[in-house]
Design a protein around this motif. Structure first.
Motif, short mmCIF file in Angstrom:
data_model
loop_
_atom_site.label_atom_id
_atom_site.label_comp_id
_atom_site.label_asym_id
_atom_site.label_seq_id
_atom_site.Cartn_x
_atom_site.Cartn_y
_atom_site.Cartn_z
N THR A 94 2.84 0.27 9.41
CA THR A 94 4.25 0.66 9.40
C THR A 94 4.60 1.67 8.32
O THR A 94 5.18 2.71 8.60
N ILE A 95 4.28 1.35 7.07
CA ILE A 95 4.76 2.20 5.99
C ILE A 95 4.02 3.54 6.00
O ILE A 95 4.62 4.58 5.73
N PHE A 96 2.74 3.53 6.37
CA PHE A 96 2.03 4.81 6.52
C PHE A 96 2.66 5.67 7.63
O PHE A 96 2.50 6.88 7.64
N SER A 97 3.35 5.04 8.58
CA SER A 97 4.02 5.82 9.63
C SER A 97 5.29 6.48 9.14
O SER A 97 5.78 7.41 9.76
N LEU A 98 5.85 5.96 8.04
CA LEU A 98 7.14 6.47 7.58
C LEU A 98 7.03 7.38 6.36
O LEU A 98 7.69 8.42 6.29
N ASN A 99 6.22 6.95 5.39
CA ASN A 99 6.16 7.72 4.15
C ASN A 99 4.85 7.44 3.40
O ASN A 99 4.55 6.29 3.06
N ASN A 100 4.12 8.49 3.13
CA ASN A 100 2.79 8.35 2.53
C ASN A 100 2.85 7.78 1.11
O ASN A 100 2.07 6.90 0.75
N GLY A 146 1.89 -3.06 3.65
CA GLY A 146 2.55 -1.96 4.37
C GLY A 146 2.01 -1.76 5.77
O GLY A 146 2.66 -1.15 6.61
N ASP A 196 5.17 5.92 -0.36
CA ASP A 196 5.54 4.50 -0.36
C ASP A 196 4.34 3.64 0.04
O ASP A 196 4.11 2.57 -0.53
N LEU A 230 1.91 3.38 -2.78
CA LEU A 230 2.46 2.55 -3.86
C LEU A 230 2.25 1.06 -3.55
O LEU A 230 1.89 0.28 -4.44
N MET A 231 2.45 0.68 -2.28
CA MET A 231 2.33 -0.74 -1.93
C MET A 231 0.91 -1.24 -2.14
O MET A 231 0.69 -2.31 -2.73
N ARG A 265 5.33 4.77 -11.03
CA ARG A 265 6.28 3.81 -10.46
C ARG A 265 5.90 2.37 -10.81
O ARG A 265 6.75 1.49 -10.83
#
Lengths: 279, 169
Positions: free
Chosen positions: A45-51, A42, A53, A56-57, A104
């Motif tokens: 990038t993913i930390f910038s959009l949704n914690n 992630g 998610d 989870l990665m 999940r």
């Protein structure tokens, strides 16, 4: 020696990182147990959009490592290193974040049972391999090559425990031991612009030229890197900016040369600024 | 516009409330590699949050220029996790749909996310292609680089795929 290994998405397409890590491993008798069916960590990038998610990665990566009974995760990329350590820190300090991740993961039969240590491959080569092993294995004298260390940002900040966040020494210590000439300079942990480089190239080129000029002014022939993102930015930007041409090999490519491995087996042809002329 | 309700709600996220400790020394702003591009320096942004100017804060491009170098975070004399607060601000802006229109990073992050959701792993060529559709002029400028990478076999056109990618979608 066996280690749990997380390659990360850029490992395969990078400028010879995979080739050189594998060649060095063979030479030193290091084996990797790859985290099977791993996913992207992630990164930033993913930390910038949704914690959720983002957790989870990383949670899935650690859960697979748990299912394989791995004792630690070794990464080769600074961004993977920091991202996995960051999530590990969150899982440990806020244990209530683990349950939603496991909910999940249950569809795949996976479960995050426990966090495990996360280490960079540099630590394996510099700390786990004894000095006398290197002394015996070193085949080629490269003392005429003046190398500058470049750590980038995410190896030493802020969840790392391997060195000082702004004045790390580990690469210089390791490369002196390998017989290279080490160049001191002030750009070791300056930022290269990371993922902003492709779309904000003018801004990032300012950052990159500062790093290349400083190392070159201090007499460096090459800058050694340990992160695919840093390597890509420093290597690919030189064509468009007014700086002296400095090859940007991975530390594993230089370590491989010292071990006497053929340059072509270390993937050095994949470097954009060629390394051969300075060898 | 001052919105103290939104301010209090923001403080509940992650480590956001830590900024109450900020002494406005500006160490973060001075350490930041891209502060010149930001509409507010990190220090200014924190002052705005504490004033409750949430609309201006959540539309600010500041967190989107943050490159996650973590200099500010290791240097802050009050040990405020500055970079993490920037992440919380980005997450909040995405949730509320207030990302700045003058910054490309929200789109670039979404391109990355869509590639990862589809494959389980990131693929440089696919992220570049996806960003390229959104920003054709950048793509045009990056063509020579793409060709150089291609020549050295550094672009993968067949993405690596994670079998269990459905779990992280």
């Amino acid at each position: 020696m066996r280690y749990g290994f997380y390659p990360g998405c850029s490992y395969k397409s990078s400028a010879g990182y995979k080739e050189s890590v594998e060649a060095v491993n063979r030479e030193l008798g290091i084996d990797f147990d790859e985290i099977q069916d791993w996913n992207c960590c992630g990164a930033t990038t993913i930390f910038s959009l949704n914690n959720e998610d983002a957790l989870l990665m990383v949670g899935r990566i650690v859960a697979i490592a748990n299912s394989l009974k791995l004792k630690e995760i070794v990464t080769v990329c600074n961004a993977c290193y920091t991202t996995i350590r960051k999530a590990k820190n969150i899982f440990e300090s806020l244990p209530e974040t683990i349950e939603p991740v496991n909910k999940r993961l249950a569809s795949e039969g996976l479960k995050l049972e426990q966090t495990i240590p996360v280490r960079h491959y540099l630590e394996i080569l510099a700390n786990d391999i004894a000095e006398d092993v290197w002394r015996v294995k070193r085949k080629r004298n490269l003392s005429s090559l003046r190398v500058a260390a470049y750590y980038g940002c995410q190896l030493t900040r802020p969840w790392a425990d391997l060195d000082h966040p702004e004045r790390p020494q580990i690469l210089d210590r390791f490369f002196k031991q390998l017989g290279f000439s080490v160049v001191n300079h002030a750009a070791k942990t300056l930022c290269c612009g990371a993922a902003h480089s492709l779309h904000y190239s003018a801004d990032c080129n300012t950052l990159i030229s500062r790093i290349i000029r400083e190392t070159s002014n201090q007499g460096a022939d090459v800058i050694r890197t340990l992160c695919p993102m840093c390597q890509f930015n420093l290597d690919s930007s030189q064509a468009g900016i007014d700086v002296p041409s400095v090859p940007i090999p991975y530390f594993t490519q230089l370590a491989g040369l010292a071990l006497g491995i053929e340059p072509d087996r270390l993937g050095i042809r994949k470097l954009l600024v060629p390394l051969k002329p300075v060898l | 516009m001052i919105d103290l309700g939104l301010q209090q709600e923001f403080y509940k996220n992650g480590s956001a409330k830590e900024i109450k400790k900020c002494i406005q020394c500006g160490t973060c702003s001075a350490s930041c590699p891209l502060t010149e591009r930001m509409d507010h320096s990190p220090r200014e942004l924190f002052a705005l949050i504490r004033d409750g100017e949430m609309a201006e804060v959540l539309e600010s491009n500041t967190p989107w220029y943050c490159v996650s170098c973590y200099y500010c975070m290791t240097r802050c004399p009050k040990e405020i996790p500055v970079t993490d607060v920037m992440y919380t601000l980005k997450q909040k802006a995405v949730e509320m749909g207030t990302e700045p229109k003058d910054n490309k990073m929200p789109d670039i992050y979404r391109s990355f996310q869509s590639v990862v959701r589809r494959n389980g792993r990131m693929n440089e060529a696919m992220v570049m292609a996806s960003c390229g559709l959104r920003y054709p002029s950048d793509t045009f400028l990056n063509i020579p680089l793409g060709l150089r990478l291609l020549k050295r076999r550094r672009l993968e056109f067949f993405p690596q795929k994670t079998k269990g990618r459905g779990t992280i979608r």
